[in-house]
Scaffold this motif. Structure first.
Motif, PDB file in Angstrom:
ATOM      1  N   ASN A  30      42.674 -44.681 -47.327  1.00 34.42           N
ATOM      2  CA  ASN A  30      43.244 -43.389 -46.956  1.00 34.42           C
ATOM      3  C   ASN A  30      42.987 -42.358 -48.051  1.00 34.42           C
ATOM      4  OD1 ASN A  30      44.639 -41.465 -45.506  1.00 34.42           O
ATOM      5  ND2 ASN A  30      46.647 -42.174 -46.175  1.00 34.42           N
ATOM      6  N   LEU A  31      43.177 -42.752 -49.303  1.00 42.23           N
ATOM      7  CA  LEU A  31      42.943 -41.847 -50.426  1.00 42.23           C
ATOM      8  C   LEU A  31      41.489 -41.412 -50.479  1.00 42.23           C
ATOM      9  CD1 LEU A  31      43.996 -40.416 -52.951  1.00 42.23           C
ATOM     10  CD2 LEU A  31      43.524 -42.499 -54.228  1.00 42.23           C
ATOM     11  N   LYS A  32      40.571 -42.345 -50.242  1.00 38.50           N
ATOM     12  CA  LYS A  32      39.151 -42.005 -50.225  1.00 38.50           C
ATOM     13  C   LYS A  32      38.861 -40.958 -49.155  1.00 38.50           C
ATOM     14  CE  LYS A  32      34.578 -43.965 -49.677  1.00 38.50           C
ATOM     15  NZ  LYS A  32      33.781 -45.110 -49.299  1.00 38.50           N
ATOM     16  N   SER A  33      39.453 -41.132 -47.987  1.00 44.71           N
ATOM     17  CA  SER A  33      39.269 -40.175 -46.896  1.00 44.71           C
ATOM     18  C   SER A  33      39.801 -38.796 -47.274  1.00 44.71           C
ATOM     19  CB  SER A  33      39.968 -40.692 -45.645  1.00 44.71           C
ATOM     20  OG  SER A  33      39.944 -39.735 -44.629  1.00 44.71           O
ATOM     21  N   GLU A  36      37.445 -37.176 -49.809  1.00 41.32           N
ATOM     22  CA  GLU A  36      36.233 -36.686 -49.156  1.00 41.32           C
ATOM     23  C   GLU A  36      36.509 -35.387 -48.399  1.00 41.32           C
ATOM     24  OE1 GLU A  36      34.964 -39.966 -46.767  1.00 41.32           O
ATOM     25  OE2 GLU A  36      34.044 -41.013 -48.461  1.00 41.32           O
ATOM     26  N   GLU A  37      37.623 -35.334 -47.683  1.00 40.68           N
ATOM     27  CA  GLU A  37      37.982 -34.118 -46.952  1.00 40.68           C
ATOM     28  C   GLU A  37      38.212 -32.964 -47.922  1.00 40.68           C
ATOM     29  OE1 GLU A  37      41.240 -32.476 -43.689  1.00 40.68           O
ATOM     30  OE2 GLU A  37      41.591 -34.400 -44.689  1.00 40.68           O
ATOM     31  N   ASN A  38      38.872 -33.249 -49.028  1.00 38.23           N
ATOM     32  CA  ASN A  38      39.138 -32.229 -50.035  1.00 38.23           C
ATOM     33  C   ASN A  38      37.823 -31.680 -50.592  1.00 38.23           C
ATOM     34  OD1 ASN A  38      40.303 -30.571 -51.937  1.00 38.23           O
ATOM     35  ND2 ASN A  38      41.163 -32.219 -53.156  1.00 38.23           N
ATOM     36  N   THR A  39      36.860 -32.553 -50.831  1.00 38.50           N
ATOM     37  CA  THR A  39      35.561 -32.124 -51.349  1.00 38.50           C
ATOM     38  C   THR A  39      34.848 -31.222 -50.353  1.00 38.50           C
ATOM     39  OG1 THR A  39      35.376 -34.158 -52.640  1.00 38.50           O
ATOM     40  CG2 THR A  39      33.343 -32.954 -52.224  1.00 38.50           C
ATOM     41  N   ARG A  42      36.566 -27.863 -50.354  1.00 37.26           N
ATOM     42  CA  ARG A  42      36.229 -27.090 -51.562  1.00 37.26           C
ATOM     43  C   ARG A  42      34.834 -26.477 -51.446  1.00 37.26           C
ATOM     44  NH1 ARG A  42      39.398 -27.740 -56.205  1.00 37.26           N
ATOM     45  NH2 ARG A  42      41.013 -29.316 -55.972  1.00 37.26           N
ATOM     46  N   LEU A  43      33.874 -27.254 -50.926  1.00 33.13           N
ATOM     47  CA  LEU A  43      32.524 -26.727 -50.751  1.00 33.13           C
ATOM     48  C   LEU A  43      32.508 -25.578 -49.746  1.00 33.13           C
ATOM     49  CD1 LEU A  43      30.473 -30.053 -50.716  1.00 33.13           C
ATOM     50  CD2 LEU A  43      30.514 -28.323 -52.521  1.00 33.13           C
ATOM     51  N   GLU A  44      33.241 -25.730 -48.653  1.00 35.84           N
ATOM     52  CA  GLU A  44      33.335 -24.655 -47.662  1.00 35.84           C
ATOM     53  C   GLU A  44      33.975 -23.419 -48.268  1.00 35.84           C
ATOM     54  OE1 GLU A  44      35.050 -25.273 -43.807  1.00 35.84           O
ATOM     55  OE2 GLU A  44      33.893 -27.091 -43.504  1.00 35.84           O
ATOM     56  N   ASN A  45      35.021 -23.631 -49.045  1.00 37.69           N
ATOM     57  CA  ASN A  45      35.713 -22.520 -49.686  1.00 37.69           C
ATOM     58  C   ASN A  45      34.769 -21.787 -50.638  1.00 37.69           C
ATOM     59  OD1 ASN A  45      37.790 -20.803 -50.367  1.00 37.69           O
ATOM     60  ND2 ASN A  45      38.799 -22.247 -51.728  1.00 37.69           N
ATOM     61  N   ASP A  46      34.001 -22.535 -51.416  1.00 41.73           N
ATOM     62  CA  ASP A  46      33.035 -21.918 -52.327  1.00 41.73           C
ATOM     63  C   ASP A  46      31.990 -21.124 -51.552  1.00 41.73           C
ATOM     64  OD1 ASP A  46      34.337 -22.988 -54.506  1.00 41.73           O
ATOM     65  OD2 ASP A  46      32.943 -24.670 -54.745  1.00 41.73           O
ATOM     66  N   LYS A  47      31.517 -21.700 -50.431  1.00 41.09           N
ATOM     67  CA  LYS A  47      30.525 -20.997 -49.610  1.00 41.09           C
ATOM     68  C   LYS A  47      31.117 -19.711 -49.036  1.00 41.09           C
ATOM     69  CE  LYS A  47      27.379 -21.517 -45.743  1.00 41.09           C
ATOM     70  NZ  LYS A  47      26.841 -22.383 -44.695  1.00 41.09           N
ATOM     71  N   LEU A  48      32.353 -19.784 -48.589  1.00 46.34           N
ATOM     72  CA  LEU A  48      32.996 -18.578 -48.047  1.00 46.34           C
ATOM     73  C   LEU A  48      33.173 -17.512 -49.116  1.00 46.34           C
ATOM     74  CD1 LEU A  48      35.742 -20.016 -45.678  1.00 46.34           C
ATOM     75  CD2 LEU A  48      33.835 -18.554 -45.043  1.00 46.34           C
ATOM     76  N   ARG A  49      33.590 -17.930 -50.306  1.00 49.56           N
ATOM     77  CA  ARG A  49      33.751 -16.960 -51.399  1.00 49.56           C
ATOM     78  C   ARG A  49      32.408 -16.325 -51.763  1.00 49.56           C
ATOM     79  NH1 ARG A  49      38.819 -17.285 -53.786  1.00 49.56           N
ATOM     80  NH2 ARG A  49      39.934 -19.215 -53.354  1.00 49.56           N
TER      81      ARG A  49
END
Length: 107
Positions: A30-33, A36-39, A42-49
């Motif tokens: 569960n923690l791994k999942s 992965e979702e958090n990563t 974060r990548l989407e957030n960086d792309k949006l910024r």
């Protein structure tokens, strides 16, 4: 305590250890999942910024029709522009969002 009782106690202890190990493995999965979702987020957030920075650089400070064009580009890049889901990725080229379209095509 006789040998049978000691054996039974040890067997119970062994079973409890196996159950605990299974629970730990489930928590790790569960923690791994979640990581992965958090990563991904974060990548989407960086792309949006990054995209927002590009839009802010290219748009005039008080542009008339530029705002709508910028929103349309963000929408076509695969992100919601509506107030309900703003900034969330539209998954797998999902159907058009009625809320986003209302913003884009309102008179």
């Amino acid at each position: 305590m006789d040998k049978r009782e000691i054996f039974d106690a040890l067997d119970d202890f062994s079973q409890n250890l196996l159950l605990t190990l299974a629970e730990v493995e489930a928590i790790k999965k569960n923690l791994k999942s979640v990581i992965e979702e958090n990563t991904v987020l974060r990548l989407e957030n960086d792309k949006l910024r990054e995209r927002l920075g590009e839009v802010e650089k290219t748009s005039p400070s008080k542009g008339g029709g530029q705002g709508r064009e910028n929103l349309e580009r963000i929408y076509l890049d695969g992100f919601h522009i509506c107030t309900d889901f703003y900034g969330q990725r539209r998954d797998n080229d999902e159907e058009e969002c009625a809320f986003c379209n209302e913003l884009l095509f309102r008179e």
